[in-house]
Motif scaffolding. Structure first.
Motif, PDB file in Angstrom:
ATOM      1  N   GLN A 459       0.860  -1.228   0.019  1.00  0.00           N
ATOM      2  CA  GLN A 459      -0.206   0.035   0.073  1.00  0.00           C
ATOM      3  C   GLN A 459       0.931   1.343  -0.050  1.00  0.00           C
ATOM      4  O   GLN A 459       0.497   2.383   0.651  1.00  0.00           O
ATOM      5  CB  GLN A 459      -0.918  -0.139   1.218  1.00  0.00           C
ATOM      6  CG  GLN A 459      -2.159  -0.957   1.077  1.00  0.00           C
ATOM      7  CD  GLN A 459      -1.897  -2.177   1.620  1.00  0.00           C
ATOM      8  OE1 GLN A 459      -1.121  -2.605   2.527  1.00  0.00           O
ATOM      9  NE2 GLN A 459      -2.252  -3.234   0.577  1.00  0.00           N
ATOM     10  N   GLY A 460       2.075   1.078  -0.544  1.00  0.00           N
ATOM     11  CA  GLY A 460       2.844   2.245  -0.875  1.00  0.00           C
ATOM     12  C   GLY A 460       3.662   2.477   0.311  1.00  0.00           C
ATOM     13  O   GLY A 460       4.533   3.603   0.471  1.00  0.00           O
ATOM     14  N   GLU A 461       3.613   1.792   1.354  1.00  0.00           N
ATOM     15  CA  GLU A 461       4.575   2.130   2.629  1.00  0.00           C
ATOM     16  C   GLU A 461       6.005   2.103   2.308  1.00  0.00           C
ATOM     17  O   GLU A 461       6.625   2.833   2.871  1.00  0.00           O
ATOM     18  CB  GLU A 461       4.153   1.064   3.822  1.00  0.00           C
ATOM     19  CG  GLU A 461       4.659   1.437   5.053  1.00  0.00           C
ATOM     20  CD  GLU A 461       4.327   0.238   6.312  1.00  0.00           C
ATOM     21  OE1 GLU A 461       4.960   0.219   7.095  1.00  0.00           O
ATOM     22  OE2 GLU A 461       3.418  -0.498   5.939  1.00  0.00           O
ATOM     23  N   LEU A 462       6.467   0.969   1.613  1.00  0.00           N
ATOM     24  CA  LEU A 462       8.130   0.825   1.424  1.00  0.00           C
ATOM     25  C   LEU A 462       8.385   2.005   0.653  1.00  0.00           C
ATOM     26  O   LEU A 462       9.410   2.391   1.059  1.00  0.00           O
ATOM     27  CB  LEU A 462       8.066  -0.465   0.653  1.00  0.00           C
ATOM     28  CG  LEU A 462       7.807  -1.788   1.406  1.00  0.00           C
ATOM     29  CD1 LEU A 462       8.101  -2.767   0.747  1.00  0.00           C
ATOM     30  CD2 LEU A 462       8.783  -1.652   2.861  1.00  0.00           C
ATOM     31  N   LEU A 463       7.683   2.346  -0.202  1.00  0.00           N
ATOM     32  CA  LEU A 463       7.967   3.575  -1.153  1.00  0.00           C
ATOM     33  C   LEU A 463       7.970   4.821  -0.310  1.00  0.00           C
ATOM     34  O   LEU A 463       8.938   5.710  -0.477  1.00  0.00           O
ATOM     35  CB  LEU A 463       7.229   3.808  -2.355  1.00  0.00           C
ATOM     36  CG  LEU A 463       7.428   4.965  -3.309  1.00  0.00           C
ATOM     37  CD1 LEU A 463       8.891   4.835  -3.802  1.00  0.00           C
ATOM     38  CD2 LEU A 463       6.477   5.158  -4.290  1.00  0.00           C
ATOM     39  N   GLU A 464       6.910   5.191   0.477  1.00  0.00           N
ATOM     40  CA  GLU A 464       6.889   6.267   1.200  1.00  0.00           C
ATOM     41  C   GLU A 464       8.109   6.565   2.269  1.00  0.00           C
ATOM     42  O   GLU A 464       8.683   7.483   2.420  1.00  0.00           O
ATOM     43  CB  GLU A 464       5.783   6.202   2.035  1.00  0.00           C
ATOM     44  CG  GLU A 464       5.150   7.718   2.204  1.00  0.00           C
ATOM     45  CD  GLU A 464       5.325   8.690   1.406  1.00  0.00           C
ATOM     46  OE1 GLU A 464       5.402   9.992   1.559  1.00  0.00           O
ATOM     47  OE2 GLU A 464       4.627   8.283  -0.010  1.00  0.00           O
ATOM     48  N   LEU A 467      11.088   7.733   0.050  1.00  0.00           N
ATOM     49  CA  LEU A 467      10.901   9.061  -0.434  1.00  0.00           C
ATOM     50  C   LEU A 467      10.785  10.167   0.727  1.00  0.00           C
ATOM     51  O   LEU A 467      11.479  10.990   0.712  1.00  0.00           O
ATOM     52  CB  LEU A 467       9.571   9.030  -1.030  1.00  0.00           C
ATOM     53  CG  LEU A 467       9.381   8.389  -2.721  1.00  0.00           C
ATOM     54  CD1 LEU A 467       7.921   8.722  -3.001  1.00  0.00           C
ATOM     55  CD2 LEU A 467      10.494   8.574  -3.319  1.00  0.00           C
ATOM     56  N   ASN A 468      10.509   9.541   1.761  1.00  0.00           N
ATOM     57  CA  ASN A 468      10.714  10.434   3.245  1.00  0.00           C
ATOM     58  C   ASN A 468      12.250  10.499   3.511  1.00  0.00           C
ATOM     59  O   ASN A 468      12.335  11.797   3.724  1.00  0.00           O
ATOM     60  CB  ASN A 468       9.948   9.883   4.491  1.00  0.00           C
ATOM     61  CG  ASN A 468       8.316  10.080   3.930  1.00  0.00           C
ATOM     62  OD1 ASN A 468       7.838  11.054   3.515  1.00  0.00           O
ATOM     63  ND2 ASN A 468       7.449   9.334   4.845  1.00  0.00           N
ATOM     64  N   GLU A 469      12.942   9.543   3.295  1.00  0.00           N
ATOM     65  CA  GLU A 469      14.392   9.654   3.490  1.00  0.00           C
ATOM     66  C   GLU A 469      14.951  10.699   2.616  1.00  0.00           C
ATOM     67  O   GLU A 469      15.794  11.222   3.257  1.00  0.00           O
ATOM     68  CB  GLU A 469      15.071   8.300   3.398  1.00  0.00           C
ATOM     69  CG  GLU A 469      16.520   8.471   3.540  1.00  0.00           C
ATOM     70  CD  GLU A 469      17.215   6.995   3.118  1.00  0.00           C
ATOM     71  OE1 GLU A 469      18.374   7.325   2.155  1.00  0.00           O
ATOM     72  OE2 GLU A 469      16.619   6.049   3.340  1.00  0.00           O
ATOM     73  N   ILE A 470      14.456  10.674   1.370  1.00  0.00           N
ATOM     74  CA  ILE A 470      15.028  11.560   0.135  1.00  0.00           C
ATOM     75  C   ILE A 470      14.810  12.915   0.709  1.00  0.00           C
ATOM     76  O   ILE A 470      15.470  14.085   0.823  1.00  0.00           O
ATOM     77  CB  ILE A 470      14.655  11.218  -1.151  1.00  0.00           C
ATOM     78  CG1 ILE A 470      15.272   9.844  -1.673  1.00  0.00           C
ATOM     79  CG2 ILE A 470      15.111  12.350  -2.282  1.00  0.00           C
ATOM     80  CD1 ILE A 470      14.598   9.267  -2.776  1.00  0.00           C
ATOM     81  N   GLU A 471      13.296  13.225   1.217  1.00  0.00           N
ATOM     82  CA  GLU A 471      13.140  14.493   1.289  1.00  0.00           C
ATOM     83  C   GLU A 471      13.634  14.949   2.675  1.00  0.00           C
ATOM     84  O   GLU A 471      13.945  16.056   2.817  1.00  0.00           O
ATOM     85  CB  GLU A 471      11.646  14.661   1.431  1.00  0.00           C
ATOM     86  CG  GLU A 471      10.868  14.497   0.235  1.00  0.00           C
ATOM     87  CD  GLU A 471       9.214  14.303   0.132  1.00  0.00           C
ATOM     88  OE1 GLU A 471       8.772  14.862  -0.654  1.00  0.00           O
ATOM     89  OE2 GLU A 471       8.722  13.728   1.104  1.00  0.00           O
ATOM     90  N   ASP A 472      13.862  14.091   3.647  1.00  0.00           N
ATOM     91  CA  ASP A 472      14.619  14.613   4.985  1.00  0.00           C
ATOM     92  C   ASP A 472      15.850  14.824   4.640  1.00  0.00           C
ATOM     93  O   ASP A 472      16.603  16.032   5.135  1.00  0.00           O
ATOM     94  CB  ASP A 472      14.535  13.460   5.912  1.00  0.00           C
ATOM     95  CG  ASP A 472      13.083  12.906   6.416  1.00  0.00           C
ATOM     96  OD1 ASP A 472      12.266  14.113   6.325  1.00  0.00           O
ATOM     97  OD2 ASP A 472      13.301  12.039   7.244  1.00  0.00           O
ATOM     98  N   PHE A 473      16.551  14.291   3.696  1.00  0.00           N
ATOM     99  CA  PHE A 473      17.967  14.595   3.152  1.00  0.00           C
ATOM    100  C   PHE A 473      18.097  15.939   2.533  1.00  0.00           C
ATOM    101  O   PHE A 473      18.862  16.839   2.676  1.00  0.00           O
ATOM    102  CB  PHE A 473      18.523  13.650   2.095  1.00  0.00           C
ATOM    103  CG  PHE A 473      19.792  13.930   1.693  1.00  0.00           C
ATOM    104  CD1 PHE A 473      21.006  13.675   2.581  1.00  0.00           C
ATOM    105  CD2 PHE A 473      20.227  14.495   0.159  1.00  0.00           C
ATOM    106  CE1 PHE A 473      22.244  14.031   1.962  1.00  0.00           C
ATOM    107  CE2 PHE A 473      21.284  14.791  -0.121  1.00  0.00           C
ATOM    108  CZ  PHE A 473      22.342  14.371   0.484  1.00  0.00           C
TER     109      PHE A 473
END
Length: 597
Positions: A459-464, A467-473
């Motif tokens: 349900q998109g959890e692994l991707l999210e 992507l959150n890691e990239i955005e945090d960076f």
């Protein structure tokens, strides 16, 4: 034939400067893996690779393996090189001390493996498969079985394989026919035939240990009825001593497009004695320990191909004289300019370089995650590790092998007509690399795994999480750091989310939308992932330059290559996005009967 040179400076940059491997190793308890120790090991690995393995690469291709009534002989020099490999302690590098290993990190072994594959893909496969065999036995076998098999496998006296595929089923392992029946002593007798078994028979080691999937009579149909077995070429006693030949025979070796120096075998099991590993009917789950490790290994082979292609192409482009630069002569004392002055040649070289170095950074981080799986005791670290490996393994395997093949093809193009000729080595590299896009599941299989199981299935959890890691960076970046690539990467992250949502909505009406989008989705994902790693490298290099660190040319080259990736390679992702947006309709409309000629 291009001469391979281990890129030690780039290894140091990625491992020590970008990923801070020394701190990572200390955190996990690898006290021996100091910077000095790592440098010394990689330096020795480079010497062994350049002086022993690389020189027999072309010989292996030209001679190939020879089959004679079930016996396989490897090309000249392979047996001697393997003996030196064992004598040098290379098989034991990343194995636990309790089983005879040196207890060093798996990520360090990953770098050594890249060297081996770049220099000689065929040779590297022989010891490479043993690592997966060892991991599977170590994780799932009984203590008795571990004592029987692990010591000789770890020291390299024995080698290992993975036996999955059968002629009629390929990737659909639920159709397998190999049968395993219980013996009175608790062992099993296996009957059946496997194909495409890399390193399935050879003259390098005293014994070959096969990890085999088979079905026990009465088990459920399909993948739910698969069990896993360890089946040695020679039977052994409980002390691990060879006693007699087992019912394991090589029926033939394949006549292949490439990797001629590695034996790809048909292996027949005729009342072969084997031992159940793990639980009955849980074999596929156990097998994924081997397969997931192998997929990351194949991703590393893709990086190796890009590196080998780049090195060969660069050397040739600096020496080959042809035409004059469009902006004026760059070699006025010569009859023409070296072809490296021409923009199209530069584009191909920089594409190879960006795939090799970007892929190396990606594999290095994934290898750090693998270190966590072996040594971390922190539940939070392990949870993040599991989610990232689940998502990124199919991307790395498929994307880095596709780009490795592209790099090899660019190599032929840089060489021009000479690239098509055997003696220059580029056509061999293309032939050897092509298999990487097929190993451990084709690009299409990896794409379905990524989109169907890992993204939509969670349900998109692994991707999210990723992507959150990239955005945090990105949010930690100073506005002056590198605003343009940071903003560009954020745009692609947003588009990644939008594409995922769009496919999920369409898939509710037709599951074909997942299959139609999957490969483009994986390639889009790969380009964005590599942009993330390139941004990390660019920022690391920028920091070094600002602190007046020496080696400024290296760091500036890193930044310039990253800019090229963002300007000229990353935009390819937009084409994949456009294909995804087009949907499945035009792909599925034509009736199979109308596919005619």
């Amino acid at each position: 034939m291009p001469k391979y040179k281990a890129p030690l400076r780039d290894y140091k940059f990625v491992m020590q400067e970008m990923l801070n491997c020394e701190n990572h190793y200390l955190t996990l308890g690898y006290e021996d893996a100091t910077t000095d120790m790592v440098d010394a090991i990689l330096s020795e690995a480079a010497k062994f690779t350049e002086q022993v393995i690389a020189p027999i690469n072309q010989i292996g291709d030209q001679q190939g393996c020879q089959w004679d009534l079930g016996t396989v002989t490897t090309p000249d020099g392979f047996k001697e090189a393997y003996s030196q490999y064992v004598e040098g302690g290379w098989p034991t590098l990343a194995q636990d001390k309790e089983i005879g290993g040196q207890g060093l990190p798996h990520s360090l072994n990953t770098v050594v493996s890249e060297m081996f594959s770049a220099a000689n893909h065929s040779f590297a496969m022989y010891p490479g498969l043993s690592h997966g065999c060892i991991s599977t036995i170590e994780r799932y076998a009984s203590d008795k079985q571990k004592n029987m098999f692990l010591p000789k496998l770890v020291e390299g006296t024995w080698t290992g394989t993975m036996c999955l595929t059968e002629a009629h089923c390929g990737t659909d392992l639920g159709l397998l026919r190999t049968k395993a029946e219980l013996n009175e002593d608790g062992s099993y007798r296996l009957n059946g035939s496997k194909i495409f078994i890399s390193a399935g028979e050879h003259d390098l080691s005293e014994n070959i240990v096969h990890i085999v999937i088979a079905r026990i009579p009465g088990s459920p149909e399909g993948t739910k009825g698969i069990s896993l077995f360890v089946v040695p070429k020679f039977n052994i006693n409980e002390e691990g001593e060879i006693v007699a030949r087992n019912g394991v025979n090589c029926g033939s070796i394949e006549h292949k497009m490439g990797i001629h120096g590695n034996s790809t075998c048909v292996i027949n099991f005729d009342d072969a004695k084997g031992y159940l590993i793990g639980e009955v009917n849980k074999g596929l789950r156990c097998m994924f320990t081997f397969m997931n490790g192998a997929r990351l290994g194949v991703a590393n082979e893709g990086v190796s191909a890009s590196e080998a292609a780049f090195q060969g192409s660069l050397a040739y482009a600096k020496e080959r004289l042809q035409m004059r630069s469009m902006t004026g002569s760059k070699n006025p004392d010569g009859p023409a300019d070296p072809i490296i002055v021409h923009p199209d040649v530069r584009k191909m070289l920089l594409t190879q370089k960006s795939f090799a170095e970007g892929g190396r950074a990606m594999v290095a981080e994934l290898a750090h995650l693998v270190d966590n799986t072996y040594s971390s005791k922190d539940p939070k670290v392990l949870a993040v590790t599991e989610s990232k490996l689940a998502l990124l393994t199919p991307i790395a395997k498929a994307f880095l092998t596709e780009t490795g093949l592209e790099s090899a093809n660019h190599g032929i193009q840089v060489f021009g007509g000479h690239g098509f000729i055997q003696e220059w080595g580029m056509e061999q590299l293309v032939r050897d690399t092509r298999i990487c896009c097929l190993y451990e599941g084709t690009t299409g299989i990896q794409a379905l795994d990524l989109l169907g199981r890992k993204v939509i299935g969670s349900q998109g959890e692994l991707l999210e999480i990723y992507l959150n890691e990239i955005e945090d960076f990105l949010t930690t970046m100073d506005e002056a750091s590198m605003p343009k690539p940071c903003a560009t990467l954020q745009q692609y992250v947003n588009q990644w989310r939008e594409l995922t949502e769009s496919i999920s909505v369409k898939a509710q009406e037709s599951a074909d939308e997942i299959g139609a989008a999957s490969v483009d989705y994986l390639m889009f994902s790969g380009y964005v992932c590599l942009a993330y790693y390139w941004l990390k490298m660019m920022l690391t290099a920028k920091s070094k330059l600002e602190n007046n660190i020496s080696d400024s040319e290296f760091y500036q080259a890193k930044i310039n290559t990253g800019k090229f990736y963002f300007d000229r390679v990353l935009p390819r992702a937009k084409g994949h996005a456009a294909c995804i947006d087009a949907g499945a309709e035009s792909m599925m409309q034509l009736d199979p009967e109308h596919f005619s000629f």
